[in-house]
Design an enzyme around this catalytic site. Sequence first.
Site, PDB file in Angstrom:
ATOM      1  N   GLU A   1      36.488   2.327  51.584  1.00 34.73           N
ATOM      2  CA  GLU A   1      37.716   2.539  52.361  1.00 34.73           C
ATOM      3  C   GLU A   1      37.914   1.402  53.374  1.00 34.73           C
ATOM      4  O   GLU A   1      36.971   0.992  54.050  1.00 34.73           O
ATOM      5  CB  GLU A   1      37.631   3.882  53.095  1.00 34.73           C
ATOM      6  CG  GLU A   1      38.893   4.269  53.834  1.00 34.73           C
ATOM      7  CD  GLU A   1      38.776   5.614  54.541  1.00 34.73           C
ATOM      8  OE1 GLU A   1      39.825   6.215  54.859  1.00 34.73           O
ATOM      9  OE2 GLU A   1      37.643   6.074  54.788  1.00 34.73           O
TER      10      GLU A   1
ATOM     11  N   LYS B   1      46.742   7.779  51.072  1.00 32.20           N
ATOM     12  CA  LYS B   1      45.940   8.919  51.516  1.00 32.20           C
ATOM     13  C   LYS B   1      46.820  10.016  52.118  1.00 32.20           C
ATOM     14  O   LYS B   1      47.632   9.753  53.006  1.00 32.20           O
ATOM     15  CB  LYS B   1      44.916   8.422  52.548  1.00 32.20           C
ATOM     16  CG  LYS B   1      43.950   9.458  53.078  1.00 32.20           C
ATOM     17  CD  LYS B   1      42.946   8.755  53.998  1.00 32.20           C
ATOM     18  CE  LYS B   1      41.919   9.704  54.579  1.00 32.20           C
ATOM     19  NZ  LYS B   1      40.929   8.962  55.417  1.00 32.20           N
TER      20      LYS B   1
ATOM     21  N   CYS C   1      38.587   9.349  50.973  1.00 27.92           N
ATOM     22  CA  CYS C   1      37.753   9.886  52.043  1.00 27.92           C
ATOM     23  C   CYS C   1      38.066  11.343  52.366  1.00 27.92           C
ATOM     24  O   CYS C   1      37.730  12.239  51.605  1.00 27.92           O
ATOM     25  CB  CYS C   1      37.847   8.990  53.281  1.00 27.92           C
ATOM     26  SG  CYS C   1      36.498   9.254  54.467  1.00 27.92           S
TER      27      CYS C   1
END
Length: 280
Positions: free
Chosen positions: A44, A118, A155
């Site tokens: 990330e 995300k 994540c």
Amino acid sequence: MSRVIRAALFQTAWTGDKESMIQVHEQAARDAAAQGAQVLCFQELFYGPYFCQVQDKAFYEYAEQIPDGPIVKRFQALAKELGLVLILPMYEEEQPGVLYNTAAVIDADGSYLGKYRKHHIPQVPGFWEKFYFRPGNAGWPVFETAVGKIGVYICYDRHFPEGWRALGLEGAEIVFNPSATSRGLSAYLWQLEQPAAAVANEYFVGAINRVGVEELGDNDFYGTSYFVDPEAQFVGEVASDKETELVVRDLDLAKLREVRDRWQFFRDRRPDAYAPLTAP
């Protein structure tokens, strides 16, 4: 019939500056290709520190346009040179003040296939992400690459089952989850949630985490990157919890049909009963 691809993950520590961090990842791509890898995913926000440990507008400078910024262009050329599919987790600026935590997907011929933004944005000590990112607004795309159908989750997304399932329903064969996650916070979940998602959605998962403690805080990023198959079996060893490591593994995508024919989870879903799950 076997359908084996060689896939790679790269976990590393922050070098201290952006250009050297990019160079480390370029070398990792070359090393992966030299080992026969056909697809590689980075961690990330790969070219920077994990700056979300603090709330400082100076780090907005790490954001750039996707796909028109210099980093994507640089890695498009590298992907084409190496014949390597690349997943690049980056800080994206759509326009000034509109910023996302994004992964760009580059095919083996260097073409830009698209991006995933995300969806789930944490705001807890050490992970002040709402200061930096808007929630993703472009769904859960699955990318048709030279090695097969690839999805990306990023994540904190991994704690939410809905996106995992959406990627499975769209036909994902491998889902990469690039992360920056800390030892004291999430280690007990790291080898639980993603294998469970691989089983529930019947695909391979590649889980990537950076390593080390960075100067912006005391988050201890614990590496232990891995591939896991749709039977929750790790493919080879889990990576180090402290050291930079390139993980290269052979994944037999033929296993997906075997597992899906055995369990029929997608057949037995009850979307007609799930309306309450989407209520605010």
